[in-house]
Design a protein around this motif. Structure first.
Motif, PDB file in Angstrom:
ATOM      1  N   GLY A 179     -23.701  -4.062  37.352  1.00  0.00           N
ATOM      2  CA  GLY A 179     -22.571  -4.850  37.830  1.00  0.00           C
ATOM      3  C   GLY A 179     -22.553  -6.261  37.275  1.00  0.00           C
ATOM      4  N   LEU A 238     -21.090   4.550  43.645  1.00  0.00           N
ATOM      5  CA  LEU A 238     -20.595   3.229  43.271  1.00  0.00           C
ATOM      6  C   LEU A 238     -19.363   3.314  42.374  1.00  0.00           C
ATOM      7  CD1 LEU A 238     -24.065   1.603  42.507  1.00  0.00           C
ATOM      8  CD2 LEU A 238     -22.602   1.066  44.463  1.00  0.00           C
ATOM      9  N   THR A 275     -17.834   3.417  47.121  1.00  0.00           N
ATOM     10  CA  THR A 275     -17.340   2.059  46.961  1.00  0.00           C
ATOM     11  C   THR A 275     -16.918   1.889  45.504  1.00  0.00           C
ATOM     12  OG1 THR A 275     -17.993  -0.278  46.935  1.00  0.00           O
ATOM     13  CG2 THR A 275     -19.732   1.317  46.617  1.00  0.00           C
ATOM     14  N   ASP A 276     -16.022   0.966  45.237  1.00  0.00           N
ATOM     15  CA  ASP A 276     -15.531   0.750  43.875  1.00  0.00           C
ATOM     16  C   ASP A 276     -16.360  -0.286  43.109  1.00  0.00           C
ATOM     17  OD1 ASP A 276     -13.490   2.568  44.224  1.00  0.00           O
ATOM     18  OD2 ASP A 276     -12.021   1.064  44.850  1.00  0.00           O
ATOM     19  N   THR A 277     -17.559  -0.574  43.586  1.00  0.00           N
ATOM     20  CA  THR A 277     -18.376  -1.649  43.023  1.00  0.00           C
ATOM     21  C   THR A 277     -18.554  -1.544  41.512  1.00  0.00           C
ATOM     22  OG1 THR A 277     -19.585  -1.809  45.109  1.00  0.00           O
ATOM     23  CG2 THR A 277     -20.627  -2.794  43.171  1.00  0.00           C
ATOM     24  N   LEU A 278     -18.783  -0.343  41.000  1.00  0.00           N
ATOM     25  CA  LEU A 278     -19.021  -0.175  39.561  1.00  0.00           C
ATOM     26  C   LEU A 278     -17.896   0.605  38.880  1.00  0.00           C
ATOM     27  CD1 LEU A 278     -22.876   0.532  39.271  1.00  0.00           C
ATOM     28  CD2 LEU A 278     -21.641  -1.641  39.063  1.00  0.00           C
ATOM     29  N   GLU A 320     -24.951  -8.697  37.560  1.00  0.00           N
ATOM     30  CA  GLU A 320     -25.562  -9.757  38.360  1.00  0.00           C
ATOM     31  C   GLU A 320     -26.973 -10.086  37.904  1.00  0.00           C
ATOM     32  OE1 GLU A 320     -25.015  -9.667  42.583  1.00  0.00           O
ATOM     33  OE2 GLU A 320     -23.295  -8.334  42.422  1.00  0.00           O
ATOM     34  N   LYS A 366     -26.130  -1.584  41.061  1.00  0.00           N
ATOM     35  CA  LYS A 366     -25.102  -2.589  41.342  1.00  0.00           C
ATOM     36  C   LYS A 366     -25.487  -3.943  40.768  1.00  0.00           C
ATOM     37  CE  LYS A 366     -23.094  -5.740  44.411  1.00  0.00           C
ATOM     38  NZ  LYS A 366     -23.551  -6.946  45.091  1.00  0.00           N
ATOM     39  N   GLU A 419     -29.722  -5.715  49.531  1.00  0.00           N
ATOM     40  CA  GLU A 419     -28.581  -4.970  49.006  1.00  0.00           C
ATOM     41  C   GLU A 419     -28.683  -3.504  49.406  1.00  0.00           C
ATOM     42  OE1 GLU A 419     -25.106  -5.471  47.600  1.00  0.00           O
ATOM     43  OE2 GLU A 419     -26.418  -7.019  46.783  1.00  0.00           O
TER      44      GLU A 419
END
Length: 321
Positions: free
Chosen positions: A317, A79, A49-52, A319, A313, A34
């Motif tokens: 996020g 993020l 990035t819009d990940t979080l 996971e 993330k 990752e």
């Protein structure tokens, strides 16, 4: 009996990221993979990035830090998380509130991740056991115990320059007795298959029974310990944790254990020189080495951002297991 875990579940991170002693190679590899993707992102003009997006990360530092806190803060913002920084020296703990009450109060604000640095070993573990919500605790360094994200950024740096860790000989030089970084590095290097981990330093700065307890080779002669190694990781003396005089003087310490050009020459021809920072030039490392062709000290900082993005993330996020 529980049903066998699915491959995805077996590869999931635990809810909290507190140390590397019991973390599997599969989990470490997942974080590294990752981070490698994020490593490419941080080199792009648009680094976000819009990940979080919509998630909240709180950095709670009871101990001062510049590199680690800035790295976690920037990782969260890259993020698109909402990032809150809490300076404990100006927090309610100065008004008599216990640090655990501060943790519980912050949990009540429903963050998704709580990044904790504390001067006492085990503090993030106590916080993780106290939380009842979905919030994940990430250890940003606890006392002289562990600093897992620092160790992983070191592993990532080595892999990007040398490939797999298997078969490598790594020397960790300096104050390993008081270093949380060293403990996490040793766990990670063993898990990832390093051929040999050497600790180099005076007896006063090496953990007691280190060879048996940590599975390392101990050298008190720096020249002998550096012979043929593939990676040299220099550490500073943790003066804030040392009681009494661990070495006669800084000048004498550099003469015996400082990394200069001559000592680098005893290592492998393609040796990497690393340092988690902050560096004390002229105490544990010469400027000609810190700024020289074998040094990957600045790439470590860049890789640290990628590792912390990966950990945030995977945990904030949703996971983790």
């Amino acid at each position: 009996m529980n049903a066998p875990a699915s491959p995805a579940a077996a590869d999931a991170l635990p809810r909290h990221f507190l140390g590397l002693e019991d973390v599997s190679a599969a989990t470490i590899n997942r974080i590294l993979e990752e981070a490698t993707r994020f490593r490419h992102l941080v080199e792009q003009p648009d680094k976000k990035t819009d990940t979080l997006k919509g998630r909240t990360v709180i950095n709670l530092f009871f101990e001062s830090s510049t590199r680690t806190r800035t790295s976690f803060e920037l990782a969260g913002k890259r993020l698109s998380a909402d990032v809150i920084n809490i300076n404990a020296s100006a927090s309610a703990t100065q008004k008599g509130e216990t640090w655990m009450d501060t943790v519980r109060t912050l949990e009540a604000m429903t963050p998704d991740a709580l990044v904790i640095r504390h001067a006492e070993s085990g503090a993030p573990h106590l916080a993780a056991r106290a939380l009842t919500s979905h919030c994940s605790v990430i250890n940003a360094g606890d006392g002289a115990h562990e600093h897992p994200t620092q160790a992983l950024l070191d592993i990532l740096t080595i892999q990007l320059h040398k490939g797999p860790i298997e078969g490598l000989r790594v020397a960790i030089v300096g104050d390993t007795a008081h270093s949380r970084v060293a403990r996490s590095q040793i766990h990670a290097l063993h898990t990832m298959g390093a051929d040999e981990v050497r600790l180099i330093g005076p007896k006063t700065l090496i953990p007691a029974a280190a060879e048996e307890a940590l599975g390392v080779r101990v050298f008190h002669d720096a020249d002998a310990g550096l012979e043929g190694v593939d990676v040299i990781i220099m550490l500073r003396m943790q003066m804030e944790r040392i009681r009494g005089a661990a070495v006669p003087s800084q000048r004498e310490y550099f003469r015996l254990y400082g990394l200069d050009r001559r000592r680098v020459g005893r290592a492998a021809d393609d040796v990497l020189v690393m340092h988690p920072g902050p560096m004390n030039r002229g105490v544990e490392i010469a400027s000609e080495v810190a700024d020289g062709p074998y040094s990957v000290i600045l790439p470590q900082v860049t890789n640290g951002l990628a590792i912390r993005m990966a950990v945030l993330k995977l945990l904030a996020g949703g996971e983790s297991a």
